[in-house]
Every structure is written in C-alpha cells, then in structure tokens.
Design a protein around this motif. Structure first.
Motif, PDB file in Angstrom:
ATOM      1  N   GLU B 150       0.835  -1.200   0.000  1.00 46.53           N
ATOM      2  CA  GLU B 150       0.000   0.000   0.000  1.00 46.53           C
ATOM      3  C   GLU B 150       0.874   1.256   0.000  1.00 46.53           C
ATOM      4  O   GLU B 150       2.061   1.208   0.332  1.00 46.53           O
ATOM      5  N   THR B 151       0.251   2.377  -0.351  1.00 45.71           N
ATOM      6  CA  THR B 151       0.949   3.656  -0.351  1.00 45.71           C
ATOM      7  C   THR B 151       0.572   4.459   0.898  1.00 45.71           C
ATOM      8  O   THR B 151      -0.613   4.660   1.186  1.00 45.71           O
ATOM      9  N   VAL B 153       1.264   8.077   2.929  1.00 45.74           N
ATOM     10  CA  VAL B 153       1.758   9.451   2.796  1.00 45.74           C
ATOM     11  C   VAL B 153       1.799  10.100   4.169  1.00 45.74           C
ATOM     12  O   VAL B 153       0.879   9.929   4.977  1.00 45.74           O
ATOM     13  N   CYS B 174       5.446  -0.993   2.694  1.00 44.79           N
ATOM     14  CA  CYS B 174       4.633  -0.025   1.966  1.00 44.79           C
ATOM     15  C   CYS B 174       5.496   0.863   1.082  1.00 44.79           C
ATOM     16  O   CYS B 174       6.700   0.994   1.286  1.00 44.79           O
ATOM     17  N   LEU B 210       2.295  15.251  -5.880  1.00 49.90           N
ATOM     18  CA  LEU B 210       1.794  14.143  -5.064  1.00 49.90           C
ATOM     19  C   LEU B 210       1.168  13.065  -5.950  1.00 49.90           C
ATOM     20  O   LEU B 210       1.366  11.862  -5.739  1.00 49.90           O
ATOM     21  N   CYS B 214       2.392   9.166  -6.281  1.00 51.03           N
ATOM     22  CA  CYS B 214       1.469   8.127  -5.802  1.00 51.03           C
ATOM     23  C   CYS B 214       0.664   7.591  -6.981  1.00 51.03           C
ATOM     24  O   CYS B 214      -0.552   7.795  -7.067  1.00 51.03           O
ATOM     25  N   ILE B 218      -3.520   6.730  -2.760  1.00 47.21           N
ATOM     26  CA  ILE B 218      -3.048   6.745  -1.368  1.00 47.21           C
ATOM     27  C   ILE B 218      -3.967   5.869  -0.519  1.00 47.21           C
ATOM     28  O   ILE B 218      -5.179   6.014  -0.556  1.00 47.21           O
ATOM     29  N   ASP B 219      -3.385   4.965   0.234  1.00 43.69           N
ATOM     30  CA  ASP B 219      -4.175   4.089   1.098  1.00 43.69           C
ATOM     31  C   ASP B 219      -4.220   4.596   2.537  1.00 43.69           C
ATOM     32  O   ASP B 219      -5.225   4.444   3.224  1.00 43.69           O
ATOM     33  N   TYR B 221      -3.134   8.034   4.820  1.00 43.35           N
ATOM     34  CA  TYR B 221      -2.545   9.360   4.979  1.00 43.35           C
ATOM     35  C   TYR B 221      -2.492   9.650   6.469  1.00 43.35           C
ATOM     36  O   TYR B 221      -3.523   9.748   7.133  1.00 43.35           O
ATOM     37  N   VAL B 233      -4.106  15.672  -0.732  1.00 45.25           N
ATOM     38  CA  VAL B 233      -4.229  14.231  -0.482  1.00 45.25           C
ATOM     39  C   VAL B 233      -5.634  13.709  -0.795  1.00 45.25           C
ATOM     40  O   VAL B 233      -5.803  12.651  -1.397  1.00 45.25           O
ATOM     41  N   MET B 237      -7.133   9.704  -2.370  1.00 48.35           N
ATOM     42  CA  MET B 237      -7.372   8.582  -1.441  1.00 48.35           C
ATOM     43  C   MET B 237      -8.066   7.426  -2.164  1.00 48.35           C
ATOM     44  O   MET B 237      -9.035   7.609  -2.875  1.00 48.35           O
ATOM     45  N   GLY B 241      -9.567   3.787   2.263  1.00 44.49           N
ATOM     46  CA  GLY B 241      -8.376   4.426   2.818  1.00 44.49           C
ATOM     47  C   GLY B 241      -8.581   4.840   4.277  1.00 44.49           C
ATOM     48  O   GLY B 241      -9.702   4.971   4.754  1.00 44.49           O
TER      49      GLY B 241
END
Lengths: 344, 344
Positions: B150-151, B153, B174, B210, B214, B218-219, B221, B233, B237, B241
């Motif tokens: 997963e990502t 941030v 990650c 960003l 990504c 994004i998973d 934040y 962000v 998402m 998330g």
C-alpha cells in the motif's frame, strides 16, 4: 399500466444539473426481452427508490459507475419469474434483483436472491430485510458501536435507514434522538418507534433544539443526510464519538459548493480534539460478508415485534421520477417503494 | 543560564491572536520550590517542544485545559532528581515528567517515569521513545493499518512523528511518500530514512507532485498538518483508505476560517464515496494501554538500527519561545528539544 405485450422502461434522458426535472428521465416502450439459455425473464412487481439513485445520474466519480444516457435507470426490484431457463428459478418465484426502472428484465441469476413462491411481504426485501435495513444494522453495529446509556442521533428518522438505526439503538439501551421533517413524522418516531425525542427540522432553531435534546452530548451520529444536520451535530459530539456515513442526501442535488467560510478546518479540528471516528461505507461493498448474520438477526426482531417497519407505496412506474425527487426533499414517509405491477 | 539559586520560568503572558509574538510569553525568575513529604525536586535538563503547545495557549475548547494567564507553560521534560522525599526516586535519577518551561519543578511522582541513573540518550524519552514516537506507532498500527504494497503518505516527513511513521511503514513493505519543507529535508527523508519519495512543499505544484509520486493512489494518509497537504491528499485517497489524525499544525495559528467556498461537503462526500475512515486520536488518551508494547517494539527497532532518529537541539530555556514559533512554520529539522541545563 403494466401489460404483457410491451416493456415500459424509464431511461436517463440527460444528466441533471441540480434537482432532476421533467427532462432528466424519459419513459419509453420497448419489446419484452426473451431469455436465452440459463436466463430468466422477470416481471417487476416492486421497484425500490433510494437516494443513491441521484448519484448514478451524474457522471462524477463515485463508488459505482454512472448510468449512461439512454440506459434504463438502475434500481433494486422484487419481481416474479415469468419464464425460466435456469434451474435455480421456477415460474412464479419471487426474486430480489437489480431489475431497474422497467416492467420486465432478463437475468442470468447472478446476484439474484430467490425469495420462493410463497414469501410474506416480498417488498420488505427492498427495505427492512434488504439494503436499507442492512445499512442501518451494519453501520450502527460495526462503526457506530453504541453502548448502553450513550446518545445516538439519526436524521431522516422515519426513513427506512433512520427508523431502523433508532430502533436498534433503543434495543441497545441508548438514548435516541431523531430528526425528521414535520410534526407527524416526529410524533411517529417517538410514539411508534420509541425514540426518546425527535426534532422537527422545519421548526425553530435546529442547533438549539438538538442541544436541548442531547443534554449529555452525542456519542454516535448516524450520518445519512449531511448539510444543516451535520453542522448542528458536530459541536455536540462527545470525545471518542463515532460517525458512520452512509449517505448525504442533503447535498446530492448541489451544483456547487456552499459559500464560505471554508469550514473544513473546523471539521478536521473537531475530529482531532474530540478523537472522533468518521467512516464512510457502502453497504454491500464494505459489509457484504455480514448479510446472512443480518438477515437472521433482523428476521428474529421482526418476528418478536421489536422492530417496526413502514412503507410509503407509490402506484405506477410512471410516478417513479416524481417520487424520487420528493424523497430527495424528504417528502416520503417510510420506505419509498413503487408498485410497478400486480402481485399475480 | 540555569543556576542553583533561582528558578527561571516562562509563563503565559497573554493569549496569542494568530502567531505567538514577543508578548505571548514572559520569562520570569522565581525562587526554587522546596519539596514536601513524598515529593521530589527536579532540575530540568531537556524540555520538549511540540505543536500541541500552541493549542494550550488558547482558551478554546480542546482535549486538554488551556494554560492560564500567568501560569508556567506546560511541557514534557527530562530532568534529574535534586532532592527526593519519595522512595521511588533517588538523587541523580533521570526522570520523564511534565515539568514545564522552567529550571526546577516539584512532583509527587504521579505520572513520572524514572529512567534510572545511567540511561543512554535520556532526551529520547521526549521523542522516539516517548510521545511523538508512540503517536507515530499507535496511529499507524491501529488506525492506519498499513498493508504490504500500500501507499502511505505523511507530511512533516523529517519531524519526530512523520519520520517514524514513514520508517515503520517501510518496515511493513509499503510505498512511502513524504512531504517536507525544503530540499535538504527531502533528501534526508529519501536517503537516510528510506522513503520512496519526498515532495518539497515549497517547490512547484503540490497536488501534481503528489499525484505523480502516488501512481496507485493513497491508502493511508497520516495527518499531522492539515491545510494544503490535506487538500492535495483527499482526491487521491483510494477506496477504504484510512486517515489517522494526530495533529493539524497548519491551522493552529489561524484566527478565522479560510475563505469559501465551504469545502465540507467535499470532505464528507469523499469519506462516503471512497469509504474512508478518518479518526482523530490523542495519544495517551486513546492508546495509553499500549505504551509498554510500544516501548518494547521501538527499543528493539532502535537497537537493530531499523529506525533512525534525529534531534534538533536548541541551547537555553530563553530560546524556547522562538523555537516553538519556528516549529509551527516547519523550521525545525528533527525532534525539537531545548537543552535547559547541563547533564550533571
């Protein structure tokens, strides 16, 4: 009127800007489709109307694909099997499916629930025993997590989600405060559904009334409307409060963001200082694996008379567009269902 | 300079409107307090500076009581025992306490952790082994719940929370993207801390950068700043998330809400359609029972060199007000600690 020689269907004519109007949807006649091998022809008896349908009319990114222009509007239906070329279904069976806004539909049976030929209250599969009831139960149980003595607030208090949330919270020993549009609905919420209080959002100052009805603050706010109700609720949330978010009816018709100031820092700030959990969910997507458990629990509650359920039945497919618009303004009183054709 | 004949202390002189200025805090001399039965006199060696302190200067409702005008500013300290009338503490012991912005403090021992007389890196108890490290670990583990691939941030990527969040997320497999102010910090995040990417929020278009960093959305934040970072962000998402919210440094000095439009429907709408979980937490309040587990885990990671930790040490109590202001603008590089007095 539903007939046996054509398929009336309501298609998306153009994407609405703001509130859907007479040009948004179009009723047209088509021929009745023929089932192929493994398929079933269904005749729609009941069509469910739900707030999410407004979202499907828009092209905006969402959790589900939009309805394309010219396509039949999507919707949950309770239908009867006319012709079956699939072993799982017999002529005359009641089924719960995604038949859409039309008299007849074809399915290969995937995702279709066979309710049997002799089910009592088949339309309940669209409400208390289906998506709205499941939304109420799972959102409250797994995100709201109400504990005895806590205060639970829910808007659209006589709608199929709100009424169920409130009644389940009462079963768990919570103080339940509803918000509804009009005196009659409020009386129903307190007298029939057993809510401790219900605030008429059309009368007086919502923030003041809510504060008065929640002397110990709010522990769980089941969010299904957004807008002014969310604004009134937020400052009253207790530390470690939970906000399951299943819908935001109040903003579905919005064409632009409201005027400023930008209150997003206020929302984030409250989430932080009050240690809130705010969680969105799309019922079958998030909690699909819990559906069998839900059905068992809810059927028992209904049998024991612990949960009451009210339908707002509209007669005739052609009334569906107007009824959906009315629902987005809170004009329905109970679960909105369209009777598209006769039982038999 | 710290002496043995008086107690310098920094008190709240007036509540700041916006950014604290020269009139907000006042350095004054007092006599060194005398411990009574069961009490201990502590000499401050290290004072922690943390963003939450800005909140305590304000009278606004928050999770903790504000500092009163004329009272010593609160703050975590690592101190040494000067005189003990309490069996749990011996002269010379290092202790972690809430000594505040002053040279000397008295405690009855409640909530005070005895670090022993021979602890390595005693100041780390204010950072990687204390509140900021615990915030990073618990918020990520129990709300962020990152899964391999997963990502994740995190902003303030070289601060004590952000740097720890990112390094833990890397240990979990990650993709980690940091946001920091300036090229030097960004280089540190990628080269020293092992982040996959770090965006300089002072350069170019944050949203675009960003998005590029990504590619799979994004998973998780980990929210510690708010403001422009949150805005960038939110649209990225992924469904389901998670956003743990531990701080909102970007808005602590705000005197009013930003200009419109009001983006709160956008936030709620995204929470719903993306099925996000946004949850605020105040570390010891929410996860206090997990502190022993955290210490065990983090000490092992530090011992094995799996987590790096950087301090930004400021010399002299009198520099604390200016250093706090700098931190609210992101000028520190690493955990900001004030050396108030000598080790011995």
């Amino acid at each position: 009127m539903q007939t046996t020689d054509k398929n009336r269907r309501i298609v998306l004519n153009e994407r609405p800007k703001g509130e859907p109007n007479d040009n948004t949807l179009r009723l047209e006649d088509a021929s009745i489709p023929q089932p192929g091998d493994g398929e079933v022809l269904l005749r729609t008896v009941y069509l469910s109307l739900d707030p999410y349908m407004r979202g499907r009319m828009s092209a905006a990114k969402s959790y589900a694909n939009p309805v394309e222009i010219g396509d039949t509007m999507v919707g949950g239906t309770v239908s009867r099997v006319v012709t079956s070329k699939n072993k799982r279904f017999n002529e005359g069976d009641w089924v719960l499916s995604q038949g859409g806004w039309q008299d007849y539909s074809i399915t290969n049976g995937e995702g279709v629930i066979n309710l049997g030929s002799d089910t009592p209250n088949p339309s309940w599969a669209l409400g208390i025993l289906g998506m709205p009831g499941f939304t109420a139960w799972a959102g409250l149980e797994f995100i709201g997590e109400p504990r005895e003595g806590e205060t639970v607030v829910v808007a659209a208090a006589t709608g199929p989600v709100g009424a169920t949330v409130g009644q389940i919270a009462k079963l768990k020993g919570c103080r339940v405060v509803g918000i509804a549009g009009g005196e009659e609905k409020c009386r129903y919420a307190t007298e029939e559904l057993g809510f401790d209080a219900c605030i008429d959002r059309r009368e007086g100052d919502l923030k003041e009334a809510l504060k008065e009805a929640c002397p110990d603050g709010i522990d769980v706010y089941f969010e299904n409307v957004g807008g002014a109700v969310f604004d009134a609720v937020l400052p009253l949330m207790n530390p470690h409060g939970r906000i399951p978010v299943c819908g935001l009816v109040a903003q579905y018709n919005a064409t632009s963001l409201p005027e400023g100031p930008d209150r997003s820092p206020l929302i984030l700030g409250t989430i932080l200082t009050q240690k809130l959990r705010v969680q969105g969910f799309i019922i079958f997507d998030t909690f699909g694996h819990k559906f069998p458990e839900f059905q068992k629990v809810m059927q028992a509650w209904l049998k024991d008379g612990k949960i009451k359920y009210r339908e707002d039945m509209v007669e005739g497919l052609e009334k569906a567009p107007q009824a959906l618009n009315g629902m987005l303004k809170g004009e329905n009183f109970g679960k909105l269902v369209v009777r598209v054709g006769p039982d038999a």
